[in-house]
Design a protein around this motif. Structure first.
Motif, PDB file in Angstrom:
ATOM      1  N   LYS A  81     -45.721   6.348   0.146  1.00 26.51           N
ATOM      2  CA  LYS A  81     -44.651   6.036   1.107  1.00 26.51           C
ATOM      3  C   LYS A  81     -45.224   5.427   2.383  1.00 26.51           C
ATOM      4  O   LYS A  81     -44.740   5.680   3.485  1.00 26.51           O
ATOM      5  CB  LYS A  81     -43.803   7.257   1.418  1.00 26.51           C
ATOM      6  N   ASP A  82     -46.236   4.611   2.228  1.00 25.25           N
ATOM      7  CA  ASP A  82     -46.854   3.907   3.354  1.00 25.25           C
ATOM      8  C   ASP A  82     -46.111   2.580   3.532  1.00 25.25           C
ATOM      9  O   ASP A  82     -46.519   1.537   3.020  1.00 25.25           O
ATOM     10  CB  ASP A  82     -48.338   3.687   3.094  1.00 25.25           C
ATOM     11  N   ILE A  83     -45.000   2.642   4.237  1.00 20.03           N
ATOM     12  CA  ILE A  83     -44.119   1.492   4.385  1.00 20.03           C
ATOM     13  C   ILE A  83     -44.827   0.349   5.109  1.00 20.03           C
ATOM     14  O   ILE A  83     -44.677  -0.816   4.737  1.00 20.03           O
ATOM     15  CB  ILE A  83     -42.803   1.907   5.067  1.00 20.03           C
ATOM     16  N   ALA A  84     -45.615   0.658   6.113  1.00 23.88           N
ATOM     17  CA  ALA A  84     -46.339  -0.392   6.842  1.00 23.88           C
ATOM     18  C   ALA A  84     -47.274  -1.148   5.909  1.00 23.88           C
ATOM     19  O   ALA A  84     -47.382  -2.383   5.982  1.00 23.88           O
ATOM     20  CB  ALA A  84     -47.113   0.202   8.017  1.00 23.88           C
ATOM     21  N   ALA A  85     -47.942  -0.437   5.004  1.00 23.44           N
ATOM     22  CA  ALA A  85     -48.846  -1.091   4.055  1.00 23.44           C
ATOM     23  C   ALA A  85     -48.072  -1.958   3.068  1.00 23.44           C
ATOM     24  O   ALA A  85     -48.511  -3.055   2.710  1.00 23.44           O
ATOM     25  CB  ALA A  85     -49.687  -0.049   3.323  1.00 23.44           C
ATOM     26  N   VAL A  86     -46.907  -1.483   2.613  1.00 23.72           N
ATOM     27  CA  VAL A  86     -46.071  -2.291   1.718  1.00 23.72           C
ATOM     28  C   VAL A  86     -45.647  -3.571   2.434  1.00 23.72           C
ATOM     29  O   VAL A  86     -45.750  -4.670   1.888  1.00 23.72           O
ATOM     30  CB  VAL A  86     -44.837  -1.508   1.227  1.00 23.72           C
ATOM     31  N   LEU A  87     -45.194  -3.433   3.668  1.00 21.49           N
ATOM     32  CA  LEU A  87     -44.724  -4.600   4.424  1.00 21.49           C
ATOM     33  C   LEU A  87     -45.843  -5.600   4.689  1.00 21.49           C
ATOM     34  O   LEU A  87     -45.585  -6.801   4.797  1.00 21.49           O
ATOM     35  CB  LEU A  87     -44.078  -4.158   5.736  1.00 21.49           C
ATOM     36  N   ALA A  88     -47.069  -5.134   4.763  1.00 25.26           N
ATOM     37  CA  ALA A  88     -48.205  -6.040   4.964  1.00 25.26           C
ATOM     38  C   ALA A  88     -48.455  -6.910   3.734  1.00 25.26           C
ATOM     39  O   ALA A  88     -49.163  -7.910   3.816  1.00 25.26           O
ATOM     40  CB  ALA A  88     -49.457  -5.237   5.314  1.00 25.26           C
ATOM     41  N   ARG A  89     -47.847  -6.573   2.610  1.00 25.23           N
ATOM     42  CA  ARG A  89     -48.030  -7.297   1.358  1.00 25.23           C
ATOM     43  C   ARG A  89     -46.940  -8.335   1.101  1.00 25.23           C
ATOM     44  O   ARG A  89     -46.938  -8.987   0.068  1.00 25.23           O
ATOM     45  CB  ARG A  89     -48.096  -6.318   0.193  1.00 25.23           C
ATOM     46  N   VAL A  90     -45.992  -8.468   2.030  1.00 22.27           N
ATOM     47  CA  VAL A  90     -44.873  -9.402   1.838  1.00 22.27           C
ATOM     48  C   VAL A  90     -44.821 -10.422   2.976  1.00 22.27           C
ATOM     49  O   VAL A  90     -45.332 -10.172   4.070  1.00 22.27           O
ATOM     50  CB  VAL A  90     -43.517  -8.662   1.717  1.00 22.27           C
ATOM     51  N   THR A  91     -44.181 -11.550   2.707  1.00 20.39           N
ATOM     52  CA  THR A  91     -43.996 -12.573   3.736  1.00 20.39           C
ATOM     53  C   THR A  91     -42.928 -12.120   4.726  1.00 20.39           C
ATOM     54  O   THR A  91     -42.096 -11.255   4.417  1.00 20.39           O
ATOM     55  CB  THR A  91     -43.568 -13.915   3.113  1.00 20.39           C
ATOM     56  N   ASP A  92     -42.922 -12.717   5.911  1.00 22.03           N
ATOM     57  CA  ASP A  92     -41.918 -12.375   6.922  1.00 22.03           C
ATOM     58  C   ASP A  92     -40.501 -12.663   6.444  1.00 22.03           C
ATOM     59  O   ASP A  92     -39.565 -11.966   6.811  1.00 22.03           O
ATOM     60  CB  ASP A  92     -42.182 -13.137   8.223  1.00 22.03           C
ATOM     61  N   ASP A  93     -40.356 -13.681   5.590  1.00 22.56           N
ATOM     62  CA  ASP A  93     -39.031 -14.079   5.103  1.00 22.56           C
ATOM     63  C   ASP A  93     -38.758 -13.589   3.677  1.00 22.56           C
ATOM     64  O   ASP A  93     -37.959 -14.170   2.949  1.00 22.56           O
ATOM     65  CB  ASP A  93     -38.872 -15.602   5.177  1.00 22.56           C
ATOM     66  N   VAL A  94     -39.398 -12.508   3.289  1.00 17.26           N
ATOM     67  CA  VAL A  94     -39.245 -11.982   1.930  1.00 17.26           C
ATOM     68  C   VAL A  94     -37.766 -11.837   1.559  1.00 17.26           C
ATOM     69  O   VAL A  94     -36.934 -11.493   2.401  1.00 17.26           O
ATOM     70  CB  VAL A  94     -39.985 -10.625   1.783  1.00 17.26           C
ATOM     71  N   ALA A  95     -37.467 -12.110   0.305  1.00 19.48           N
ATOM     72  CA  ALA A  95     -36.144 -11.845  -0.266  1.00 19.48           C
ATOM     73  C   ALA A  95     -36.347 -10.777  -1.333  1.00 19.48           C
ATOM     74  O   ALA A  95     -37.029 -11.016  -2.336  1.00 19.48           O
ATOM     75  CB  ALA A  95     -35.552 -13.109  -0.885  1.00 19.48           C
TER      76      ALA A  95
END
Length: 142
Positions: free
Chosen positions: A18-32
Protein backbone atom coordinates in the motif's frame (compact mmCIF):
# COMPACT_ATOMS: atom_id res chain seq x y z
CA UNK A 1 12.97 -10.94 -20.53
CA UNK A 2 10.30 -8.39 -21.49
CA UNK A 3 11.47 -4.82 -20.94
CA UNK A 4 8.61 -3.72 -18.67
CA UNK A 5 8.14 -6.83 -16.51
CA UNK A 6 10.40 -5.63 -13.68
CA UNK A 7 8.42 -2.37 -13.60
CA UNK A 8 5.15 -4.32 -13.33
CA UNK A 9 6.54 -6.55 -10.57
CA UNK A 10 7.64 -3.42 -8.70
CA UNK A 11 4.16 -1.94 -9.11
CA UNK A 12 2.60 -5.09 -7.65
CA UNK A 13 5.05 -5.12 -4.74
CA UNK A 14 4.36 -1.43 -4.07
CA UNK A 15 0.59 -2.00 -4.00
CA UNK A 16 0.90 -5.08 -1.78
CA UNK A 17 2.59 -2.72 0.74
CA UNK A 18 0.00 0.00 0.00
CA UNK A 19 2.86 2.35 -0.86
CA UNK A 20 0.76 4.76 -2.90
CA UNK A 21 3.63 7.21 -3.45
CA UNK A 22 5.74 4.41 -4.97
CA UNK A 23 2.86 3.34 -7.24
CA UNK A 24 2.37 6.93 -8.40
CA UNK A 25 6.08 7.21 -9.19
CA UNK A 26 5.53 4.45 -11.78
CA UNK A 27 2.89 6.34 -13.80
CA UNK A 28 2.86 9.41 -16.03
CA UNK A 29 1.33 12.66 -14.77
CA UNK A 30 -1.50 12.27 -17.31
CA UNK A 31 -2.15 8.58 -16.63
CA UNK A 32 -5.54 7.20 -17.65
CA UNK A 33 -6.54 4.41 -15.25
CA UNK A 34 -9.56 2.32 -16.09
CA UNK A 35 -10.09 0.68 -12.68
CA UNK A 36 -12.84 -1.32 -14.34
CA UNK A 37 -13.30 -1.25 -18.09
CA UNK A 38 -16.93 -0.27 -18.45
CA UNK A 39 -16.57 2.52 -15.89
CA UNK A 40 -15.16 5.99 -16.62
CA UNK A 41 -11.37 6.24 -16.29
CA UNK A 42 -9.52 7.97 -13.49
CA UNK A 43 -7.42 10.65 -15.23
CA UNK A 44 -4.18 12.07 -13.86
CA UNK A 45 -1.99 11.35 -10.86
CA UNK A 46 -4.01 13.47 -8.40
CA UNK A 47 -7.23 11.59 -9.21
CA UNK A 48 -5.36 8.28 -9.15
CA UNK A 49 -4.05 9.08 -5.66
CA UNK A 50 -7.59 9.86 -4.44
CA UNK A 51 -8.87 6.56 -5.84
CA UNK A 52 -5.96 4.60 -4.40
CA UNK A 53 -6.49 6.20 -0.98
CA UNK A 54 -10.07 4.85 -1.02
CA UNK A 55 -9.00 1.41 -2.28
CA UNK A 56 -6.26 1.16 0.35
CA UNK A 57 -8.95 1.28 3.06
CA UNK A 58 -11.12 -1.27 1.24
CA UNK A 59 -8.32 -3.76 0.50
CA UNK A 60 -6.32 -5.37 3.30
CA UNK A 61 -3.78 -8.19 3.11
CA UNK A 62 -3.30 -7.61 -0.62
CA UNK A 63 -2.05 -10.74 -2.43
CA UNK A 64 -2.18 -9.55 -6.07
CA UNK A 65 -0.66 -12.27 -8.27
CA UNK A 66 0.14 -12.68 -11.96
CA UNK A 67 -0.42 -15.97 -13.80
CA UNK A 68 0.47 -14.85 -17.33
CA UNK A 69 2.34 -11.93 -18.84
CA UNK A 70 3.19 -10.82 -22.38
CA UNK A 71 4.52 -7.68 -24.02
CA UNK A 72 4.21 -6.21 -27.47
CA UNK A 73 6.16 -3.02 -27.93
CA UNK A 74 5.01 -0.56 -25.27
CA UNK A 75 2.00 -2.69 -24.23
CA UNK A 76 1.97 -5.25 -21.42
CA UNK A 77 -0.81 -7.80 -20.97
CA UNK A 78 -1.38 -9.56 -17.66
CA UNK A 79 -3.69 -12.24 -16.39
CA UNK A 80 -3.92 -12.58 -12.67
CA UNK A 81 -5.93 -12.49 -9.51
CA UNK A 82 -6.87 -9.67 -7.19
CA UNK A 83 -6.79 -11.20 -3.73
CA UNK A 84 -7.50 -9.14 -0.61
CA UNK A 85 -9.52 -8.99 2.60
CA UNK A 86 -12.34 -6.42 2.65
CA UNK A 87 -13.19 -4.25 5.69
CA UNK A 88 -15.80 -6.81 6.79
CA UNK A 89 -13.05 -9.44 7.02
CA UNK A 90 -14.09 -11.37 3.90
CA UNK A 91 -11.39 -12.63 1.58
CA UNK A 92 -12.09 -11.63 -2.02
CA UNK A 93 -10.27 -13.58 -4.73
CA UNK A 94 -11.15 -12.28 -8.18
CA UNK A 95 -9.65 -13.20 -11.57
CA UNK A 96 -8.83 -10.29 -13.85
CA UNK A 97 -6.85 -9.26 -16.91
CA UNK A 98 -5.01 -6.00 -17.35
CA UNK A 99 -3.39 -3.97 -20.07
CA UNK A 100 -0.66 -1.42 -19.37
CA UNK A 101 0.61 1.04 -21.97
CA UNK A 102 4.03 2.54 -21.33
CA UNK A 103 5.48 5.86 -22.38
CA UNK A 104 9.00 6.87 -21.44
CA UNK A 105 9.32 3.87 -19.12
CA UNK A 106 6.22 4.83 -17.11
CA UNK A 107 2.64 3.58 -17.23
CA UNK A 108 0.54 6.02 -19.28
CA UNK A 109 -2.64 3.93 -19.47
CA UNK A 110 -3.85 1.11 -17.25
CA UNK A 111 -6.98 -0.92 -18.02
CA UNK A 112 -8.38 -3.58 -15.67
CA UNK A 113 -10.92 -6.14 -16.88
CA UNK A 114 -12.96 -8.16 -14.37
CA UNK A 115 -16.51 -9.29 -13.65
CA UNK A 116 -18.08 -6.61 -11.45
CA UNK A 117 -21.03 -8.90 -10.53
CA UNK A 118 -18.63 -11.54 -9.27
CA UNK A 119 -16.71 -8.90 -7.29
CA UNK A 120 -19.91 -7.72 -5.61
CA UNK A 121 -20.96 -11.30 -4.80
CA UNK A 122 -17.57 -12.13 -3.25
CA UNK A 123 -17.52 -8.88 -1.25
CA UNK A 124 -20.99 -9.77 0.08
CA UNK A 125 -19.64 -13.10 1.35
CA UNK A 126 -20.93 -15.48 -1.30
CA UNK A 127 -18.60 -18.42 -1.86
CA UNK A 128 -16.45 -18.52 -4.94
CA UNK A 129 -17.72 -20.99 -7.57
CA UNK A 130 -15.44 -24.00 -8.15
CA UNK A 131 -14.61 -22.85 -11.69
CA UNK A 132 -13.41 -19.49 -10.33
CA UNK A 133 -11.38 -21.17 -7.58
CA UNK A 134 -9.70 -23.28 -10.28
CA UNK A 135 -8.67 -20.09 -12.10
CA UNK A 136 -7.38 -18.32 -9.00
CA UNK A 137 -5.38 -21.12 -7.38
CA UNK A 138 -2.93 -21.80 -10.20
CA UNK A 139 0.79 -21.38 -9.65
CA UNK A 140 1.61 -17.71 -10.15
CA UNK A 141 4.36 -16.35 -12.35
CA UNK A 142 4.76 -13.57 -9.78
Amino acid sequence: MPQHFEHVKGLITDWRRKDIAAVLARVTDDVAWHTHVGSPPVNGKAAMKQTMDVLAVQMNEVRWRIFGYAESGESAFLEGVDDFVNPEGRRVVLPYAGVLLFRGGLIAEWRDYFDRNLLNQLKAGQPSPDYITALTTRTPLF
